[in-house]
Write a protein that holds these residues in place. Structure first.
Motif, short mmCIF file in Angstrom:
data_model
loop_
_atom_site.label_atom_id
_atom_site.label_comp_id
_atom_site.label_asym_id
_atom_site.label_seq_id
_atom_site.Cartn_x
_atom_site.Cartn_y
_atom_site.Cartn_z
N ASP A 1 -43.60 47.73 0.59
CA ASP A 1 -42.87 48.34 1.70
C ASP A 1 -41.84 47.33 2.15
OD1 ASP A 1 -43.05 50.53 4.01
OD2 ASP A 1 -42.73 48.55 4.92
N ARG A 2 -40.67 47.82 2.53
CA ARG A 2 -39.60 46.88 2.85
C ARG A 2 -39.92 46.02 4.07
NH1 ARG A 2 -37.83 51.88 4.46
NH2 ARG A 2 -37.18 52.15 6.63
N ASN A 3 -40.84 46.47 4.92
CA ASN A 3 -41.18 45.72 6.12
C ASN A 3 -42.45 44.89 5.97
OD1 ASN A 3 -39.04 46.74 7.88
ND2 ASN A 3 -40.10 48.70 7.71
N PHE A 4 -43.31 45.30 5.06
CA PHE A 4 -44.62 44.65 4.98
C PHE A 4 -45.12 44.71 3.55
CE2 PHE A 4 -49.28 44.71 5.35
CZ PHE A 4 -49.48 43.57 6.09
N HIS B 1 -47.86 44.73 0.84
CA HIS B 1 -49.29 45.01 0.70
C HIS B 1 -49.79 44.40 -0.60
CE1 HIS B 1 -49.66 47.81 4.09
NE2 HIS B 1 -48.40 48.06 3.83
N GLU B 2 -50.83 43.60 -0.50
CA GLU B 2 -51.39 42.97 -1.69
C GLU B 2 -51.86 44.03 -2.69
OE1 GLU B 2 -52.39 40.34 1.91
OE2 GLU B 2 -52.21 42.46 1.44
N ILE C 1 -53.23 56.14 5.86
CA ILE C 1 -53.67 55.65 7.17
C ILE C 1 -53.76 54.13 7.19
CG2 ILE C 1 -55.59 55.64 8.83
CD1 ILE C 1 -56.16 58.54 8.03
N PHE C 2 -54.16 53.54 6.06
CA PHE C 2 -54.28 52.08 6.00
C PHE C 2 -52.99 51.39 5.55
CE2 PHE C 2 -58.82 53.22 5.73
CZ PHE C 2 -59.30 52.42 6.76
N LEU C 3 -51.93 52.17 5.36
CA LEU C 3 -50.62 51.60 5.03
C LEU C 3 -49.86 51.38 6.32
CD1 LEU C 3 -48.77 50.95 2.53
CD2 LEU C 3 -47.82 53.25 2.82
N TYR C 4 -49.61 50.15 6.67
CA TYR C 4 -49.03 49.79 7.97
C TYR C 4 -47.74 50.56 8.23
CZ TYR C 4 -48.06 46.48 11.80
OH TYR C 4 -47.84 45.90 13.03
N ILE D 1 -50.83 48.32 17.44
CA ILE D 1 -51.54 47.22 18.12
C ILE D 1 -52.93 47.03 17.53
CG2 ILE D 1 -52.58 46.50 20.29
CD1 ILE D 1 -50.14 47.79 21.69
N GLU D 2 -53.65 48.14 17.37
CA GLU D 2 -55.01 48.01 16.84
C GLU D 2 -54.98 47.54 15.39
OE1 GLU D 2 -58.94 50.71 15.94
OE2 GLU D 2 -57.93 50.98 17.85
N TYR D 3 -54.07 48.07 14.60
CA TYR D 3 -53.96 47.64 13.20
C TYR D 3 -53.71 46.13 13.14
CZ TYR D 3 -52.76 47.95 8.22
OH TYR D 3 -52.74 47.81 6.85
N SER D 4 -52.74 45.65 13.92
CA SER D 4 -52.41 44.23 13.92
C SER D 4 -53.57 43.38 14.40
CB SER D 4 -51.18 43.98 14.81
OG SER D 4 -50.07 44.70 14.35
N THR D 5 -54.24 43.84 15.46
CA THR D 5 -55.35 43.09 16.03
C THR D 5 -56.51 42.95 15.04
OG1 THR D 5 -54.78 43.85 18.25
CG2 THR D 5 -57.02 43.02 17.92
N LEU D 6 -56.84 44.06 14.38
CA LEU D 6 -57.99 44.05 13.48
C LEU D 6 -57.68 43.41 12.13
CD1 LEU D 6 -59.42 47.65 14.06
CD2 LEU D 6 -60.40 45.49 14.89
N PHE D 7 -56.55 43.79 11.56
CA PHE D 7 -56.32 43.52 10.14
C PHE D 7 -55.30 42.43 9.83
CE2 PHE D 7 -57.24 48.31 10.04
CZ PHE D 7 -58.60 48.09 10.03
N LEU D 8 -54.47 42.06 10.81
CA LEU D 8 -53.42 41.09 10.55
C LEU D 8 -53.63 39.77 11.28
CD1 LEU D 8 -50.22 43.36 10.69
CD2 LEU D 8 -51.63 42.78 8.71
#
Length: 222
Positions: free
Chosen positions: A128-131, A133-134, A22-25, A75-82
């Protein structure tokens, strides 16, 4: 309703794996749909036992995702976490949270320590090829917990003593989950922009508190 130790260990693997997902974009449709399938499967098979043992409400998570579209999640993921905006930084990365709250020295110690944990199991960073993750992103941390629990399950299946693995689980949780995830999750829950992840974080908190307390209480008996 009761559950065997083997089944509980397998359930623990499923739950950590799910929260990690769930927390993996999720950008690709197939990845998002696979996550939804996991949520539905766990709810179908473990709803009541999860609620009974940990107060985790998988149906609540399922209903929330059924009420939204993928774009709402993104949208919510980006707004909160990115985006990095808001009253409190919500970036779900341990070293960044520790840096803000406790300073650079402790953040660096935590970062180096988590590398040692991963190296002890020969784990490479999840990419991930698009993002990217630390290595101390919450998704990666929860994925490593699922890896440790799977290791415990395999040892039990082979009738081997899992004491060392369970000790590592508790140590990892103490060092890299319980020290920052509860406060971070509460910040997400209390953020006015949070809707989907308010529910996810509420249930994540229920789960990690249950699992940590249960592990700590039962370790001397194993």
């Amino acid at each position: 309703m009761s559950i065997s130790l083997m089944d509980l260990t397998l359930l623990r693997f499923y739950i950590y794996d799910l929260f990690s997902e769930i927390f993996l974009y999720k950008i690709e449709d197939n990845e998002y749909n696979q996550m939804i399938e996991k949520i539905n499967k766990i709810d179908d098979n473990f709803r009541e036992i999860l609620r009974q043992i940990s107060n985790v409400d998988m149906l609540e998570i399922r209903k929330k995702f059924e009420s939204i579209e993928k774009k709402d999640y993104l949208i919510e993921y980006s707004t909160l976490f990115l985006a990095g905006f808001g009253n409190k930084p919500l970036t779900p990365v341990e070293s960044k949270q520790i840096f803000v709250n406790l300073g650079e020295k402790i953040a660096l110690f935590k970062y180096n320590d988590i590398i040692k944990f991963y190296r002890s199991r020969g784990i490479l960073t999840k990419l991930d090829r698009n993002f990217v993750h630390e290595i101390d992103h919450i998704s990666t941390i929860l994925a490593f917990m699922s890896f440790l629990v799977k290791e415990e399950y395999e040892l039990r299946r082979l009738n081997k003593n899992p004491f060392k693995t369970i000790s590592d689980e508790i140590n990892f949780m103490t060092t890299h989950i319980m020290g920052w995830v509860p406060s971070w999750a509460n910040n997400v829950i209390n953020d006015s922009r949070s809707d989907i992840f308010r529910i996810v974080c509420k249930n994540l908190l229920q789960w990690i508190n249950y699992d940590y307390n249960n592990l700590s209480r039962n370790l001397p008996k194993i």
